[in-house]
Design an enzyme around this catalytic site. Structure first.
Site, mmCIF file in Angstrom:
data_model
loop_
_atom_site.group_PDB
_atom_site.id
_atom_site.type_symbol
_atom_site.label_atom_id
_atom_site.label_comp_id
_atom_site.label_asym_id
_atom_site.label_seq_id
_atom_site.Cartn_x
_atom_site.Cartn_y
_atom_site.Cartn_z
ATOM 1 N N GLY A 16 27.142 4.775 50.375
ATOM 2 C CA GLY A 16 27.302 6.042 49.343
ATOM 3 C C GLY A 16 27.548 5.837 47.847
ATOM 4 O O GLY A 16 27.428 5.059 47.334
ATOM 5 N N THR A 130 42.122 11.394 47.799
ATOM 6 C CA THR A 130 40.712 13.395 46.781
ATOM 7 C C THR A 130 41.691 14.101 46.445
ATOM 8 O O THR A 130 43.537 14.377 46.949
ATOM 9 C CB THR A 130 40.109 13.444 47.822
ATOM 10 N N GLU A 132 41.125 16.631 46.854
ATOM 11 C CA GLU A 132 41.322 17.878 47.727
ATOM 12 C C GLU A 132 42.310 17.926 48.479
ATOM 13 O O GLU A 132 42.392 19.369 48.717
ATOM 14 C CB GLU A 132 40.017 17.829 48.566
ATOM 15 N N TYR A 158 37.713 18.545 55.744
ATOM 16 C CA TYR A 158 37.659 17.427 54.726
ATOM 17 C C TYR A 158 39.339 17.454 54.279
ATOM 18 O O TYR A 158 39.969 16.515 54.569
ATOM 19 C CB TYR A 158 36.846 17.399 53.678
ATOM 20 N N LYS A 162 41.638 14.028 55.160
ATOM 21 C CA LYS A 162 42.011 12.456 53.839
ATOM 22 C C LYS A 162 43.470 13.195 53.238
ATOM 23 O O LYS A 162 44.093 11.880 53.549
ATOM 24 C CB LYS A 162 41.247 13.420 52.546
ATOM 25 N N HIS A 188 34.234 12.882 40.745
ATOM 26 C CA HIS A 188 33.628 11.901 39.687
ATOM 27 C C HIS A 188 32.203 11.932 40.182
ATOM 28 O O HIS A 188 31.881 11.633 41.600
ATOM 29 C CB HIS A 188 34.652 9.888 40.085
HETATM 30 P P1 GDP Z 1 34.106 19.424 46.136
HETATM 31 O O1 GDP Z 1 35.061 19.270 44.880
HETATM 32 O O2 GDP Z 1 34.262 18.265 46.681
HETATM 33 O O3 GDP Z 1 33.949 20.538 46.706
HETATM 34 O O4 GDP Z 1 32.484 19.488 45.616
HETATM 35 P P2 GDP Z 1 31.034 20.036 45.421
HETATM 36 O O5 GDP Z 1 30.647 19.993 44.203
HETATM 37 O O6 GDP Z 1 30.244 20.227 46.673
HETATM 38 O O7 GDP Z 1 31.812 21.547 44.461
HETATM 39 C C1 GDP Z 1 32.721 21.673 43.889
HETATM 40 C C2 GDP Z 1 32.677 23.237 43.624
HETATM 41 O O8 GDP Z 1 31.521 23.970 43.670
HETATM 42 C C3 GDP Z 1 33.042 24.317 44.562
HETATM 43 O O9 GDP Z 1 34.370 24.898 44.009
HETATM 44 C C4 GDP Z 1 31.838 24.615 45.400
HETATM 45 O O10 GDP Z 1 32.444 25.743 46.050
HETATM 46 C C5 GDP Z 1 31.300 25.287 43.691
HETATM 47 N N1 GDP Z 1 29.467 25.019 43.905
HETATM 48 C C6 GDP Z 1 29.061 26.918 43.849
HETATM 49 N N2 GDP Z 1 27.374 26.788 44.509
HETATM 50 C C7 GDP Z 1 27.879 25.704 45.195
HETATM 51 C C8 GDP Z 1 26.529 25.198 45.724
HETATM 52 O O11 GDP Z 1 25.563 25.066 45.527
HETATM 53 N N3 GDP Z 1 26.588 23.533 46.304
HETATM 54 C C9 GDP Z 1 28.245 23.163 46.643
HETATM 55 N N4 GDP Z 1 28.280 21.845 46.998
HETATM 56 N N5 GDP Z 1 29.246 23.959 46.156
HETATM 57 C C10 GDP Z 1 28.785 25.122 45.341
#
Ligand code: GDP
Length: 333
Positions: A16, A130, A132, A158, A162, A188
């Protein structure tokens, strides 16, 4: 003159994003690095071996207790870093049971493997916890951001899995006197981030738009805010946690929060576009059943006790990711 014994580290989740950064970091520090790889014909293996020829790979699975005990016997590590997980929030809504098994129960299996093979309690254990686990609501977020004492309110399968990993790590520390700690890491990112995460999805798309390979980006909600740092900075913090005299838990974060709109602004500015709106479409498929509103971390304790501080700031992070994707995508033309 006696030479110092080479330290050994065992990393789960080695293929990862953080696994790569940590393997590199520990190798540079002179460690012998072992990594757990899953599955009979893991498609990531070949690419990984080419990039990290110095890592000793061991086949094992976080859902298989005996394979982890075997990995402990083979590697005889001084330090174990448990980075392996089903780590994508959106995916965890679609596969909640698998997430519970790997991301939650897998921590217990790894801790048990250590307890059973290390009666002298010499092994030091790092659990990848995390932000989260906090859930991003106003009511539980201190003004300076979430710290080690903030109330948890996970908002996804998730985050819930965690949280089990966090508590079972603390429980093994308190019950058996193990050196077992949690790093509560805020988002990160970096060149090794998968495109299922919003940052890399944006920087890859921005690079492709610049090169005329793509017209627009489809995203979900744009208002959520995240405390985004650079993954390369964070593995140093993980290592520092295991070098302390006493085991304890630490938040690693930048102390700044930015919306996805902010990320889009900086990324598009990097390719000379001031207004990103015409290039972004919203698609409900990328929205989540429950959203984490605002993540902001308070890294004061890590800064004070570990002497850790992030080096790359928000703008620097977006820039390095866009630059990296421009280089990768240009080669495809
Ligand atoms: P997370 O904080 O671990 O959930 O990291 P992500 O990068 O997957 O998501 C960060 C934020 O971006 C979250 O609030 C998602 O709902 C938002 N988001 C908006 N559009 C997208 C998308 O197309 N893909 C992902 N992964 N997140 C999105």
């Amino acid at each position: 003159m006696a030479t110092k014994k080479q330290k050994k580290a065992l990393i789960t989740g080695i293929t990862g994003q953080d696994g790569g950064h940590l393997a590199e970091f520990l190798h540079q520090k002179g460690y012998q690095v072992f990594g757990i790889i899953r599955g009979q014909h893991n498609p990531k293996k070949e690419k990984f071996v080419a990039e990290f020829p110095y890592v000793n790979l061991i086949e094992a699975d976080l859902t298989d207790q005996s394979s982890l005990i075997n990995a402990m016997h083979i590697s005889k590590p001084d330090e174990v870093y448990n980075l392996g997980a089903i780590s994508h929030v959106g995916y965890s809504f679609k596969n909640p049971q698998l997430t519970a098994d790997v991301t939650g129960r897998g921590v217990l299996y790894m801790l048990e493997a250590i307890r059973l093979t290390d009666p002298e309690k010499k092994v030091r254990f790092y659990q990848a916890s995390t932000s989260e686990m906090f859930g991003g609501k106003d009511y539980n977020r201190p003004d300076k951001g979430y710290n080690e004492n903030a109330i948890f309110h996970p908002r996804s399968p998730y985050g819930v899995a965690k949280l089990y990993g966090y508590w079972i790590t603390k429980n093994y520390r308190e019950s058996y006197g193990m050196f077992a700690v949690s790093g509560i890491l805020f988002n990160h990112e970096g060149e090794r981030r998968g495109t299922e995460f919003v940052t890399r999805k944006i920087t890859k798309s921005v690079a492709r738009i610049k090169l005329g390979l793509q017209d627009d980006i489809e995203l979900g909600d744009l208002w959520p805010k995240r405390d985004w740092g650079y993954a390369g900075d964070y593995v140093d913090g993980m290592w520092r946690m295991l070098q302390q005299d006493k085991p304890d838990d630490y938040v690693l974060a930048t102390g700044e929060t930015h919306s996805i709109e902010d990320f889009l602004s900086v990324a598009f500015q990097e390719i000379g576009i001031d207004d990103w709106h015409p290039y972004v479409k919203q698609n409900p498929a990328f929205m989540r059943p429950a959203e984490v509103d605002v993540l902001l971390g308070d890294p004061s304790k890590a800064e004070k006790e570990l002497g850790w501080k992030r080096k790359v700031d928000f703008r620097g992070l977006v820039k390095l990711m866009v630059k990296n994707d421009l280089a990768i995508e240009s080669e495809k033309i």
